[in-house]
Design a protein around this motif. Structure first.
Motif, PDB file in Angstrom:
ATOM      1  N   LEU A   1       4.115  34.556 -12.686  1.00 58.41           N
ATOM      2  CA  LEU A   1       5.117  35.607 -13.450  1.00 58.41           C
ATOM      3  C   LEU A   1       6.091  35.855 -12.441  1.00 58.41           C
ATOM      4  O   LEU A   1       7.326  35.887 -12.977  1.00 58.41           O
ATOM      5  N   LEU A   2       6.214  35.770 -11.188  1.00 50.27           N
ATOM      6  CA  LEU A   2       7.132  35.738 -10.264  1.00 50.27           C
ATOM      7  C   LEU A   2       8.271  34.584 -10.299  1.00 50.27           C
ATOM      8  O   LEU A   2       9.412  34.974 -10.485  1.00 50.27           O
ATOM      9  N   MET A   3       7.374  33.582 -10.493  1.00 46.12           N
ATOM     10  CA  MET A   3       8.172  32.246 -10.707  1.00 46.12           C
ATOM     11  C   MET A   3       9.095  32.375 -11.923  1.00 46.12           C
ATOM     12  O   MET A   3      10.333  32.238 -11.878  1.00 46.12           O
ATOM     13  N   VAL A   4       8.562  32.910 -13.035  1.00 42.65           N
ATOM     14  CA  VAL A   4       9.363  32.945 -14.227  1.00 42.65           C
ATOM     15  C   VAL A   4      10.370  34.113 -13.974  1.00 42.65           C
ATOM     16  O   VAL A   4      11.549  33.730 -14.640  1.00 42.65           O
ATOM     17  N   SER A   5       9.908  35.190 -13.318  1.00 37.83           N
ATOM     18  CA  SER A   5      11.125  36.142 -13.277  1.00 37.83           C
ATOM     19  C   SER A   5      12.270  35.617 -12.582  1.00 37.83           C
ATOM     20  O   SER A   5      13.309  35.956 -12.650  1.00 37.83           O
ATOM     21  N   ASN A   6      12.015  35.141 -11.284  1.00 40.28           N
ATOM     22  CA  ASN A   6      13.015  34.492 -10.539  1.00 40.28           C
ATOM     23  C   ASN A   6      13.803  33.594 -11.374  1.00 40.28           C
ATOM     24  O   ASN A   6      15.049  33.793 -11.140  1.00 40.28           O
ATOM     25  N   ASN A   7      13.138  32.761 -12.162  1.00 39.85           N
ATOM     26  CA  ASN A   7      14.204  31.779 -12.788  1.00 39.85           C
ATOM     27  C   ASN A   7      14.896  32.543 -13.722  1.00 39.85           C
ATOM     28  O   ASN A   7      15.955  32.165 -13.971  1.00 39.85           O
ATOM     29  N   LEU A   8      14.271  33.447 -14.334  1.00 36.66           N
ATOM     30  CA  LEU A   8      15.110  34.218 -15.372  1.00 36.66           C
ATOM     31  C   LEU A   8      16.275  34.795 -14.944  1.00 36.66           C
ATOM     32  O   LEU A   8      17.562  34.816 -15.215  1.00 36.66           O
ATOM     33  N   ASN A   9      16.134  35.328 -13.557  1.00 33.96           N
ATOM     34  CA  ASN A   9      17.179  36.043 -12.789  1.00 33.96           C
ATOM     35  C   ASN A   9      18.358  35.053 -12.310  1.00 33.96           C
ATOM     36  O   ASN A   9      19.368  35.417 -12.274  1.00 33.96           O
TER      37      ASN A   9
ATOM     38  N   SER B   1      19.442  32.618 -13.832  1.00 30.03           N
ATOM     39  CA  SER B   1      20.243  31.932 -14.717  1.00 30.03           C
ATOM     40  C   SER B   1      21.517  32.870 -15.116  1.00 30.03           C
ATOM     41  O   SER B   1      21.463  34.169 -15.364  1.00 30.03           O
TER      42      SER B   1
ATOM     43  N   THR C   1      23.303  31.255 -17.507  1.00 30.65           N
ATOM     44  CA  THR C   1      23.424  30.763 -18.612  1.00 30.65           C
ATOM     45  C   THR C   1      22.828  31.360 -19.866  1.00 30.65           C
ATOM     46  O   THR C   1      21.982  30.790 -20.414  1.00 30.65           O
ATOM     47  N   TYR C   2      22.803  32.692 -20.002  1.00 31.37           N
ATOM     48  CA  TYR C   2      22.068  33.289 -21.237  1.00 31.37           C
ATOM     49  C   TYR C   2      22.357  32.581 -22.718  1.00 31.37           C
ATOM     50  O   TYR C   2      23.740  32.462 -22.841  1.00 31.37           O
ATOM     51  N   THR C   3      21.711  32.089 -23.308  1.00 31.53           N
ATOM     52  CA  THR C   3      22.034  31.457 -24.791  1.00 31.53           C
ATOM     53  C   THR C   3      22.310  32.506 -25.707  1.00 31.53           C
ATOM     54  O   THR C   3      21.767  33.761 -25.518  1.00 31.53           O
TER      55      THR C   3
ATOM     56  N   GLU D   1      20.603  33.053 -28.135  1.00 26.12           N
ATOM     57  CA  GLU D   1      19.185  33.329 -28.572  1.00 26.12           C
ATOM     58  C   GLU D   1      18.636  34.679 -27.854  1.00 26.12           C
ATOM     59  O   GLU D   1      18.078  35.685 -28.728  1.00 26.12           O
ATOM     60  N   LEU D   2      18.854  34.660 -26.785  1.00 25.19           N
ATOM     61  CA  LEU D   2      18.471  35.948 -26.063  1.00 25.19           C
ATOM     62  C   LEU D   2      19.430  37.255 -26.545  1.00 25.19           C
ATOM     63  O   LEU D   2      18.465  38.166 -26.541  1.00 25.19           O
TER      64      LEU D   2
ATOM     65  N   LEU E   1      15.784  29.116 -25.001  1.00 22.77           N
ATOM     66  CA  LEU E   1      16.248  30.373 -24.672  1.00 22.77           C
ATOM     67  C   LEU E   1      17.227  30.339 -23.468  1.00 22.77           C
ATOM     68  O   LEU E   1      18.492  30.996 -23.651  1.00 22.77           O
TER      69      LEU E   1
ATOM     70  N   VAL F   1      18.443  26.493 -16.732  1.00 21.27           N
ATOM     71  CA  VAL F   1      19.006  26.962 -15.436  1.00 21.27           C
ATOM     72  C   VAL F   1      19.119  25.325 -14.959  1.00 21.27           C
ATOM     73  O   VAL F   1      18.156  24.803 -14.606  1.00 21.27           O
TER      74      VAL F   1
ATOM     75  N   PHE G   1      13.486  27.272 -20.545  1.00 18.14           N
ATOM     76  CA  PHE G   1      12.889  28.211 -21.125  1.00 18.14           C
ATOM     77  C   PHE G   1      12.931  28.163 -22.576  1.00 18.14           C
ATOM     78  O   PHE G   1      13.932  28.189 -23.128  1.00 18.14           O
TER      79      PHE G   1
ATOM     80  N   MET H   1       8.079  27.671 -20.290  1.00 13.94           N
ATOM     81  CA  MET H   1       8.869  27.137 -18.982  1.00 13.94           C
ATOM     82  C   MET H   1       8.766  25.625 -18.616  1.00 13.94           C
ATOM     83  O   MET H   1       7.630  25.440 -17.965  1.00 13.94           O
TER      84      MET H   1
ATOM     85  N   ILE I   1       9.450  41.308 -17.294  1.00 18.42           N
ATOM     86  CA  ILE I   1       9.251  40.159 -16.549  1.00 18.42           C
ATOM     87  C   ILE I   1      10.466  39.907 -15.388  1.00 18.42           C
ATOM     88  O   ILE I   1      10.184  39.689 -14.316  1.00 18.42           O
TER      89      ILE I   1
ATOM     90  N   ALA J   1      10.944  40.378 -10.220  1.00 18.68           N
ATOM     91  CA  ALA J   1      11.536  39.546  -9.066  1.00 18.68           C
ATOM     92  C   ALA J   1      12.341  40.433  -8.230  1.00 18.68           C
ATOM     93  O   ALA J   1      12.244  40.587  -7.066  1.00 18.68           O
TER      94      ALA J   1
END
Lengths: 139, 172
Positions: free
Chosen positions: A110-118, A120, A122-124, A126-127, B103, B106, B115, B129, B151, B155
């Protein structure tokens, strides 16, 4: 010069014949030698009638096809069950059994996902759509 | 005719159920004999166990909250992959084909991360992912009810690089 049968046929195609007249037409074409489309049509009609008169035959056809249906559905069922079971068996070996380890793995993942989410910027669209939907739900 | 419709509907429902995590399962099969990849799966039973845990720090509380509605986690990763870029683009194509919606992507010099999600009524049901670097490849699937806000908060509070710690975990 029209023959009597031609007259009857004319009447038949315009739907004005009586049952008796239709019988005459059918009887005629049962005997008629030169095979035309019309003669085949009326011969076929007579055959159809014979089939209906025989009660055991349709039943037999039905029971045979029912057997096929049963066999086919059994086959499909067994195949699907085997595929699912095999898949489940293969997947099971990767399942983490130790809760402590599972928790740690989940945390890291989840940290990995979280880090990558943060990361970016380039929010599309969709988000944004989802966030909007969430706000609507919340309000 | 009626029966055909019923049969098709049932099949569609059944395949929908099995489709959860189906993409990852495919990669599990593909790499089943390859020890270069770490393959993990956390079951829904395990996640239900997590909900019983008592958080003792604020950080822990956030984390438990973020995973409270998850139903499963599947992940495959490798850090010495020879054709990582190829694997990445193939995985991306697979995910797209399976009907997931993008989604976000990156991209930086070292790594591409994409994603993709499946949602119903604005609630994300599955998050996939896919990541590919020079020698890294990772595909991760989370399913359950996924709250991206929760989520992404993780981080910030934990301030740890998840990826590097996961690699260490693998070496232990």
């Amino acid at each position: 010069m029209e023959s009597p049968i031609d007259r009857l046929l004319k009447k038949y195609w315009s739907g004005e014949t009586t049952l008796e007249e239709e019988q005459i037409i059918k009887a005629h074409f049962r005997k008629s030698e030169p095979i035309t489309t019309e003669s085949q049509y009326f011969q076929y009609l007579s055959e159809l009638k014979q089939e209906k008169a025989n009660p055991s035959r349709p039943f037999k056809i039905r029971s045979k096809s029912t057997w096929w249906q049963v066999a086919a559905s059994l086959l499909i069922g067994i195949t699907v069950a085997l595929l699912v079971l095999d898949d489940a068996r293969q997947q099971r070996q990767y399942v983490v059994d130790d809760p402590q380890e599972a928790l740690e793995i989940t945390r890291q993942a989840l940290l990995m996902v979280s880090n990558n989410l943060n990361d970016s910027r380039t929010y599309t669209k969709e988000l944004e759509k989802i966030n909007k939907a969430k706000e609507i739900v919340k309000n | 005719m009626k029966r055909t419709i019923i049969a098709i509907t049932m099949m569609a429902i059944a395949s929908g159920v099995f489709a959860q995590g189906a993409i990852i399962s495919k990669y599990f099969d593909q790499f089943s004999n390859n020890d270069e990849y770490v393959k993990v799966s956390v079951s829904s039973k395990m996640f239900s166990l997590f909900t019983e845990l008592e958080p003792d720090t604020e950080e822990e509380k956030d984390f438990l909250e973020a995973i409270s509605k998850l139903k499963g986690l599947k992940m495959i990763m490798g850090d010495s992959v020879t054709d990582a870029a190829k694997l990445y683009s193939k995985a991306i194509a697979d995910v797209d084909k399976a009907g997931y919606e993008e989604l976000m992507t990156v991209k930086d010099a070292e790594e591409n991360i994409k994603f993709s999600i499946k949602d119903s009524n604005g609630i994300i049901q599955e998050l996939i992912m896919v990541g590919g670097g020079k020698n890294d490849f990772v595909i991760l699937s989370l399913f359950g009810e996924i709250d991206l806000k929760n989520i992404s908060k993780l981080a910030k509070t934990m301030k740890v690089d998840g990826l590097s710690r996961l690699k260490k975990l693998d070496e232990d």
